[in-house]
Design a protein around this motif. Structure first.
Motif, mmCIF file in Angstrom:
data_model
loop_
_atom_site.group_PDB
_atom_site.id
_atom_site.type_symbol
_atom_site.label_atom_id
_atom_site.label_comp_id
_atom_site.label_asym_id
_atom_site.label_seq_id
_atom_site.Cartn_x
_atom_site.Cartn_y
_atom_site.Cartn_z
ATOM 1 N N TRP A 229 0.833 -1.203 0.000
ATOM 2 C CA TRP A 229 0.000 0.000 0.000
ATOM 3 C C TRP A 229 0.872 1.260 0.000
ATOM 4 C CZ3 TRP A 229 -0.216 3.835 3.813
ATOM 5 C CH2 TRP A 229 -1.199 4.804 3.611
ATOM 6 N N TRP A 230 1.902 1.252 0.836
ATOM 7 C CA TRP A 230 2.794 2.398 0.954
ATOM 8 C C TRP A 230 3.437 2.723 -0.400
ATOM 9 C CZ3 TRP A 230 3.888 5.891 4.730
ATOM 10 C CH2 TRP A 230 5.042 6.647 4.591
ATOM 11 N N ASN A 231 3.851 1.675 -1.108
ATOM 12 C CA ASN A 231 4.513 1.901 -2.386
ATOM 13 C C ASN A 231 3.577 2.400 -3.470
ATOM 14 O OD1 ASN A 231 6.983 1.314 -1.423
ATOM 15 N ND2 ASN A 231 7.140 -0.724 -2.343
ATOM 16 N N THR A 232 2.273 2.108 -3.328
ATOM 17 C CA THR A 232 1.349 2.663 -4.318
ATOM 18 C C THR A 232 1.077 4.137 -4.021
ATOM 19 O OG1 THR A 232 -0.563 2.013 -3.009
ATOM 20 C CG2 THR A 232 0.159 0.447 -4.688
ATOM 21 N N GLN A 233 1.295 4.546 -2.764
ATOM 22 C CA GLN A 233 1.033 5.932 -2.387
ATOM 23 C C GLN A 233 2.255 6.825 -2.548
ATOM 24 O OE1 GLN A 233 -2.167 6.914 -1.266
ATOM 25 N NE2 GLN A 233 -2.592 4.861 -1.992
ATOM 26 N N HIS A 234 3.426 6.229 -2.542
ATOM 27 C CA HIS A 234 4.653 7.019 -2.585
ATOM 28 C C HIS A 234 5.513 6.614 -3.774
ATOM 29 C CE1 HIS A 234 3.333 7.331 1.566
ATOM 30 N NE2 HIS A 234 3.967 8.487 1.598
ATOM 31 N N ASP A 235 6.086 7.635 -4.407
ATOM 32 C CA ASP A 235 7.002 7.366 -5.496
ATOM 33 C C ASP A 235 8.377 7.037 -4.908
ATOM 34 O OD1 ASP A 235 8.509 7.245 -7.704
ATOM 35 O OD2 ASP A 235 8.171 9.293 -8.378
ATOM 36 N N GLU B 24 -3.853 15.745 -11.631
ATOM 37 C CA GLU B 24 -4.035 15.323 -10.242
ATOM 38 C C GLU B 24 -3.093 16.085 -9.300
ATOM 39 O OE1 GLU B 24 -3.104 11.275 -9.505
ATOM 40 O OE2 GLU B 24 -4.516 11.132 -7.826
ATOM 41 N N LYS C 81 -4.288 18.413 -6.281
ATOM 42 C CA LYS C 81 -4.058 17.933 -4.918
ATOM 43 C C LYS C 81 -2.888 18.610 -4.233
ATOM 44 C CE LYS C 81 -6.088 13.375 -4.946
ATOM 45 N NZ LYS C 81 -5.825 11.948 -5.106
ATOM 46 N N GLU C 82 -1.921 19.136 -5.005
ATOM 47 C CA GLU C 82 -0.726 19.681 -4.372
ATOM 48 C C GLU C 82 -0.502 21.152 -4.682
ATOM 49 O OE1 GLU C 82 2.579 17.114 -5.246
ATOM 50 O OE2 GLU C 82 1.449 15.325 -4.697
#
Lengths: 145, 180
Positions: free
Chosen positions: B22-28, B162, B166-167
């Motif tokens: 999960w962490w790797n899908t959220q962070h590059d 996106e 978002k940023e």
């Protein structure tokens, strides 16, 4: 004879390829070169991420090697060079991160896990040692893991 | 109870691995969080692309927030990002400073002629030394610098719709709140 010569040349080709990959830098002496190699092997390329600055062929690694070389020539210490890079690229560039509160888990986590494992084993061994005289061996081996 | 212990250990591992995925899908994984965020942008003085006698420095850009977009004609992702700069980012109303990174001036000019020029001014960092001061390690990268010359935000990689929503928009909203 000629065949042997061809073989010899073929054997030497990889050496040539290796020599090509290295960025030629005009070191003053051998000691400086050794220092540069050691330092660039401790630094991580920000682009390719699993290569050291010394190994990487990425353009940024090339530029950072040049930077490190120039700083060595300018008389900067290893720590000064590392600080310079950390200020710009964060501690990511250090293959050996400093010991500080944010890296305690990294440094001591494995030791803590090992100690926890040892504790579990010790408790188990003690418990079995206490149980051994009362319970029969046949029951014990089937019930426990 | 002790029979269930291996099951718990197994479930713990499953949870740990699941968290990792999960962490790797959220962070590059390739993104290095810049230590320069909320710090003054490094001082620089660079020639303008196509006008080598004119230079732009940090002081001349103070007084108004701006984007600094690192691009190059050799950069593949920049082509994908470019339409965003031409339209959505431009519409945000901030000046966009082009940072032509390690590029041949002629190739850069030709690239801009082909893809369009969204930049208010373009500085050329041919040897990448100023890029090192900014912690640039690839292109595209985009900095948001505030009126006082402090780096407020950095995007590593292309600006996507996106990322913009978002940023970048929230970062701009934070800037607007501070302004008197």
């Amino acid at each position: 004879m000629r065949r042997a010569l061809v073989w010899l040349i073929l054997c030497l080709l990889p050496v040539l390829a290796f020599a090509q990959a290295i960025q030629p830098l005009p070191f003053r002496d051998r000691a400086e070169e050794v220092r540069f190699q050691k330092l660039s092997a401790e630094l991580r390329c920000p682009m390719c991420q699993n290569e050291t600055l010394a190994d990487s062929n990425a353009p940024i690694a090339h530029d950072l090697r040049r930077q490190v070389f120039e700083m060595i020539q300018a008389g900067k210490s290893d720590d000064e060079i590392k600080t310079y890079l950390v200020d710009r690229y964060s501690q990511f560039v250090l293959y050996k991160p400093p010991v500080e509160p944010s890296t305690w888990l990294l440094w001591f986590g494995p030791a803590v896990l090992l100690a926890a494992g040892a504790l579990v084993v010790a408790i188990q061994v003690r418990r079995r040692a206490r149980q051994a005289p009362v319970s029969t061996p046949a029951n014990d081996t089937e019930d426990d893991w | 109870m002790s029979r269930l212990l291996p099951l718990f250990a197994f479930l713990l591992l499953v949870g740990l691995f699941g968290f990792g995925i999960w962490w790797n899908t959220q962070h590059d994984q390739h993104e290095i969080v810049s230590p320069l965020i909320d710090k003054p942008a490094p001082a620089f003085s660079l020639p303008v692309l196509g006008e080598p006698t004119r230079t732009v420095d940090k002081a001349s850009l103070l007084g108004k927030p701006y984007f600094l977009n690192v691009f190059a004609s050799w950069c593949i992702e920049c082509v994908h990002e470019h339409p965003m700069l031409m339209t959505d980012v431009k519409q945000l109303g901030l000046p966009i400073v082009g940072f032509n990174y390690k590029d041949d001036p002629q190739a850069a000019t030709a690239w801009l002629a082909e893809h369009g020029n969204p930049f208010d001014v373009i500085v050329a960092d041919r040897d990448g030394r100023t890029g090192i001061d900014f912690g640039v390690y690839a292109a595209p990268e985009t900095f948001l610098v505030d009126a006082k010359g402090v780096i407020r935000y950095k995007r590593i990689g292309p600006i996507t719709p996106e990322v913009l929503d978002k940023e970048i928009r929230p970062a701009l909203a934070a800037l607007a709140k501070e302004a008197p």
